[in-house]
Design an enzyme around this catalytic site. Structure first.
Site, PDB file in Angstrom:
ATOM      1  N   SER A 125       0.829  -1.198   0.000  1.00 40.17           N
ATOM      2  CA  SER A 125       0.000   0.000   0.000  1.00 40.17           C
ATOM      3  C   SER A 125       0.866   1.251   0.000  1.00 40.17           C
ATOM      4  O   SER A 125       1.972   1.254   0.541  1.00 40.17           O
ATOM      5  CB  SER A 125      -0.888  -0.010   1.260  1.00 40.17           C
ATOM      6  OG  SER A 125      -1.498   1.246   1.432  1.00 40.17           O
ATOM      7  N   TYR A 150      -1.459  -1.094  11.011  1.00 38.26           N
ATOM      8  CA  TYR A 150      -1.798  -1.617   9.671  1.00 38.26           C
ATOM      9  C   TYR A 150      -0.683  -1.235   8.685  1.00 38.26           C
ATOM     10  O   TYR A 150      -0.124  -2.088   8.000  1.00 38.26           O
ATOM     11  CB  TYR A 150      -3.144  -1.072   9.187  1.00 38.26           C
ATOM     12  CG  TYR A 150      -3.281  -1.185   7.697  1.00 38.26           C
ATOM     13  CD1 TYR A 150      -3.072  -0.083   6.873  1.00 38.26           C
ATOM     14  CD2 TYR A 150      -3.527  -2.415   7.103  1.00 38.26           C
ATOM     15  CE1 TYR A 150      -3.128  -0.199   5.495  1.00 38.26           C
ATOM     16  CE2 TYR A 150      -3.595  -2.541   5.734  1.00 38.26           C
ATOM     17  CZ  TYR A 150      -3.386  -1.427   4.924  1.00 38.26           C
ATOM     18  OH  TYR A 150      -3.425  -1.549   3.568  1.00 38.26           O
ATOM     19  N   LYS A 154       2.422  -3.532   6.511  1.00 39.43           N
ATOM     20  CA  LYS A 154       2.758  -3.512   5.079  1.00 39.43           C
ATOM     21  C   LYS A 154       4.266  -3.270   4.908  1.00 39.43           C
ATOM     22  O   LYS A 154       4.924  -3.902   4.093  1.00 39.43           O
ATOM     23  CB  LYS A 154       1.962  -2.422   4.349  1.00 39.43           C
ATOM     24  CG  LYS A 154       0.473  -2.727   4.239  1.00 39.43           C
ATOM     25  CD  LYS A 154       0.216  -4.048   3.535  1.00 39.43           C
ATOM     26  CE  LYS A 154      -1.257  -4.380   3.444  1.00 39.43           C
ATOM     27  NZ  LYS A 154      -1.494  -5.737   2.883  1.00 39.43           N
TER      28      LYS A 154
HETATM   29  C1  WQD Z   1      -9.728   8.991   1.515  1.00 39.50           C
HETATM   30  C2  WQD Z   1      -9.976  10.469   1.793  1.00 39.50           C
HETATM   31  C3  WQD Z   1     -10.307  10.996   4.111  1.00 39.50           C
HETATM   32  C4  WQD Z   1     -14.059   8.820   4.575  1.00 39.50           C
HETATM   33  C5  WQD Z   1      -6.849   4.026   3.439  1.00 39.50           C
HETATM   34  C6  WQD Z   1      -5.659   3.203   3.819  1.00 39.50           C
HETATM   35  C7  WQD Z   1      -5.040   2.635   2.582  1.00 39.50           C
HETATM   36  C8  WQD Z   1      -6.078   1.859   1.835  1.00 39.50           C
HETATM   37  C9  WQD Z   1      -7.201   2.798   1.427  1.00 39.50           C
HETATM   38  C10 WQD Z   1      -6.154  -0.417   2.570  1.00 39.50           C
HETATM   39  C11 WQD Z   1      -9.254  10.956   3.043  1.00 39.50           C
HETATM   40  C12 WQD Z   1     -11.567  11.279   3.292  1.00 39.50           C
HETATM   41  C13 WQD Z   1     -12.895   9.363   4.046  1.00 39.50           C
HETATM   42  C14 WQD Z   1     -15.111   9.680   4.959  1.00 39.50           C
HETATM   43  C15 WQD Z   1     -13.808  11.567   4.271  1.00 39.50           C
HETATM   44  N1  WQD Z   1      -6.609   0.830   2.640  1.00 39.50           N
HETATM   45  N2  WQD Z   1     -12.778  10.701   3.896  1.00 39.50           N
HETATM   46  N3  WQD Z   1     -14.953  11.030   4.791  1.00 39.50           N
HETATM   47  O1  WQD Z   1      -7.308   6.921   4.234  1.00 39.50           O
HETATM   48  O2  WQD Z   1      -6.566   7.474   1.860  1.00 39.50           O
HETATM   49  O3  WQD Z   1      -6.441   5.127   2.662  1.00 39.50           O
HETATM   50  O4  WQD Z   1      -7.758   3.276   2.671  1.00 39.50           O
HETATM   51  O5  WQD Z   1      -5.266  -0.836   1.895  1.00 39.50           O
HETATM   52  O6  WQD Z   1      -3.979   1.795   2.952  1.00 39.50           O
HETATM   53  O7  WQD Z   1      -4.706   4.050   4.427  1.00 39.50           O
HETATM   54  O8  WQD Z   1      -8.669   6.161   2.233  1.00 39.50           O
HETATM   55  O9  WQD Z   1     -11.053   6.272   1.662  1.00 39.50           O
HETATM   56  O10 WQD Z   1     -10.382   6.281   4.116  1.00 39.50           O
HETATM   57  O11 WQD Z   1      -9.964   8.298   2.733  1.00 39.50           O
HETATM   58  O12 WQD Z   1     -13.683  12.797   4.123  1.00 39.50           O
HETATM   59  O13 WQD Z   1     -16.200   9.250   5.450  1.00 39.50           O
HETATM   60  O14 WQD Z   1     -11.366  10.660   2.049  1.00 39.50           O
HETATM   61  O15 WQD Z   1     -10.095  12.040   5.037  1.00 39.50           O
HETATM   62  O16 WQD Z   1      -8.824  12.272   2.794  1.00 39.50           O
HETATM   63  P1  WQD Z   1      -7.213   6.532   2.813  1.00 39.50           P
HETATM   64  P2  WQD Z   1     -10.080   6.699   2.722  1.00 39.50           P
END
Ligand code: WQD
Length: 338
Positions: A125, A150, A154
């Site tokens: 990741s 997590y 990785k």
């Molecule tokens: C994306 C953006 C949030 C939810 C994580 C893991 C990564 C992979 C993908 C497993 C961010 C914003 C999110 C919400 C929001 N997972 N957000 N409201 O954190 O980039 O990555 O998931 O492999 O390893 O780190 O993904 O989709 O959680 O967030 O505003 O209800 O959307 O702040 O900026 P992230 P995400």
């Protein structure tokens, strides 16, 4: 040729099984069903007409892993997805993550080390980069101290594989560092299974759009970005799945330049949270109910991939746009709620 896909009933795993079958591979799936369902097999069969062999095995049970490889001596390659992946949960339950993500990897590698040749693809990741200093992020950007257990699993997983490849000549491996996977197979037969309240942005958006969730909370809009919300590189899960098959074939055909290689898998384009919301509104024709709330702890400001290495060395490029990926995510959501 037999390929084992661990976590093959999961989101990225199931899409990769489809692409492997499309390329003529015989697929064996191990899954513990902790974050998936056996019904996913029906979706795979609906797309390819081929039923993969499935064994419900918890990879934490070493003897079960050993017995699987004793029974299936002709497995030529493994694509390893099976792992726990909720960032927040990993902070609360670190030992569950270290046992499930690291212990199982060690058991798998021990079995592969017994073979006279083994090809191993590891699901990594972009989390390993933390907040990278320079955009777009290349594979030689420094790995930063993980912000969560997590992310640490990785990083540790990559190191364990690299160290093992150094002393086990028969083992060749590629780590694929995903940016933000999203979307669903265009057939809407498989997609991201909604288990519990989604932590990730896109499933939360589509569940809000379909009326399952009241409102999307946007975690902060005063970041130093074009519209104040965080930037990520959202990649269609089918593009991601295709990259796994290309990487596996690279190893099976001995085309790798080193016994351990790393590739970023992204589109190379960053999108803000609000741009993702706008994409949803465009493809669905619906207005999304959202509000700006406080920042989420641990979120980095921006991350998007430099995809040159995967483009040039793997000969792979993401094809789907954000809107196309969002359309597939929305079609899937509408289908499973109908
Ligand atoms: C994306 C953006 C949030 C939810 C994580 C893991 C990564 C992979 C993908 C497993 C961010 C914003 C999110 C919400 C929001 N997972 N957000 N409201 O954190 O980039 O990555 O998931 O492999 O390893 O780190 O993904 O989709 O959680 O967030 O505003 O209800 O959307 O702040 O900026 P992230 P995400």
């Amino acid at each position: 040729m037999k390929i084992l896909v661990t976590g093959g009933l999961g989101f990225i795993g199931s899409h990769t099984v489809v692409e492997l079958q499309n390329q003529g591979f015989e697929v064996l799936i191990i899954d513990d069903l902790s974050n998936s369902s056996e019904k996913v097999i029906d979706g795979i069969v609906a797309i390819t007409g081929k039923k993969p062999l499935f064994e419900k095995i918890d990879l934490k049970e070493k003897s079960k892993v050993e017995n699987f490889f004793k029974k299936h001596t002709d497995v030529k390659g493994v694509i390893h997805f099976a792992a726990s992946k909720a960032v927040g949960e990993s902070v609360e339950k670190p030992l569950l993550y270290y046992e499930n993500n690291i212990g199982t990897l060690v058991y798998l590698l021990k079995e592969l080390a017994k073979k006279n040749k083994a090809s191993f693809i590891f699901s990594s990741s972009c989390t390993v980069y933390g907040q990278a200093d320079k955009m777009p992020i290349t594979e030689d950007a420094p790995v930063k101290t993980a912000e969560s257990p997590y992310g640490n699993t990785k990083q540790m997983g990559e190191e364990i594989i690299a160290d093992t490849c150094k002393v086990v000549p028969a083992l060749n491996a590629i780590a694929l560092r995903y940016f933000n996977p999203m979307g669903a197979h265009p057939s809407a037969e498989i997609g991201e299974l909604p288990i519990g309240v989604p932590q990730n942005l896109v499933p939360f958006i589509t569940q809000t759009g379909v009326g399952m969730r009241e409102q999307l909370s946007v975690f902060g809009d005063d970041y130093p970005t074009i519209d104040g919300t965080c930037v990520r590189d959202y990649i269609h899960v089918v593009d991601l799945a295709k990259a796994h098959v290309i990487a596996l074939k690279r190893l099976l055909e001995d085309k790798n330049d080193a016994n351990y290689e790393v590739f970023n898998l992204g589109t190379g384009k960053g999108s803000t949270v609000l741009e993702v919301v706008k994409s949803f509104e465009k493809v669905s024709g619906k207005k999304l109910n959202y509000k700006i709330v406080d920042k989420r702890a641990g979120d980095i400001i921006e991350a998007y991939a430099n995809t040159e290495k995967a483009n040039k060395v793997l000969g792979w490029k993401a094809e789907s746009t954000l809107d196309e990926a969002m359309k597939s995510a929305w079609d899937w959501e509408v289908k499973i709620r109908s």
